[in-house]
Design a protein around this motif. Sequence first.
Motif, PDB file in Angstrom:
ATOM      1  N   LEU A   4      15.234 -25.490  31.204  1.00 41.24           N
ATOM      2  CA  LEU A   4      15.721 -26.822  30.812  1.00 41.24           C
ATOM      3  C   LEU A   4      16.146 -26.816  29.340  1.00 41.24           C
ATOM      4  CD1 LEU A   4      16.082 -29.738  31.822  1.00 41.24           C
ATOM      5  CD2 LEU A   4      13.851 -30.238  30.849  1.00 41.24           C
ATOM      6  N   VAL A   8      19.839 -27.605  27.869  1.00 44.38           N
ATOM      7  CA  VAL A   8      20.113 -28.613  26.841  1.00 44.38           C
ATOM      8  C   VAL A   8      20.811 -27.970  25.656  1.00 44.38           C
ATOM      9  CG1 VAL A   8      19.032 -30.153  25.171  1.00 44.38           C
ATOM     10  CG2 VAL A   8      18.248 -30.175  27.548  1.00 44.38           C
ATOM     11  N   VAL A  12      24.498 -28.834  24.148  1.00 49.96           N
ATOM     12  CA  VAL A  12      24.695 -29.206  22.739  1.00 49.96           C
ATOM     13  C   VAL A  12      25.727 -28.292  22.089  1.00 49.96           C
ATOM     14  CG1 VAL A  12      23.572 -29.228  20.480  1.00 49.96           C
ATOM     15  CG2 VAL A  12      22.436 -30.289  22.449  1.00 49.96           C
TER      16      VAL A  12
END
Length: 78
Positions: A4, A8, A12
């Motif tokens: 996870l 992320v 980004v």
Amino acid sequence: MGKLIFLVLAIVIVWVVLKNLAKARRRDQPPRPPAAEDMVRCTHCGVHLPRSESLLTQGVYFCSAEHRRQHESGRDAR
Ligand SMILES: [Zn+2]
């Protein structure tokens, strides 16, 4: 959980890269001419206009060829 965080981070990074690309593209566009260009005054009607759009005749500025003609004919008549 590690997956996870990686996901992320990847999102980004992609977002930051896309943002920088958009910024770079905006920077590539030619800059607009500065608004504070030299202003000159039409001797005939007194209107102010950018020097690059004026007509200069014998050190006198005009907004148009029509006003230059009228000014010159008016001066001759007097
Ligand atoms: Zn004029």
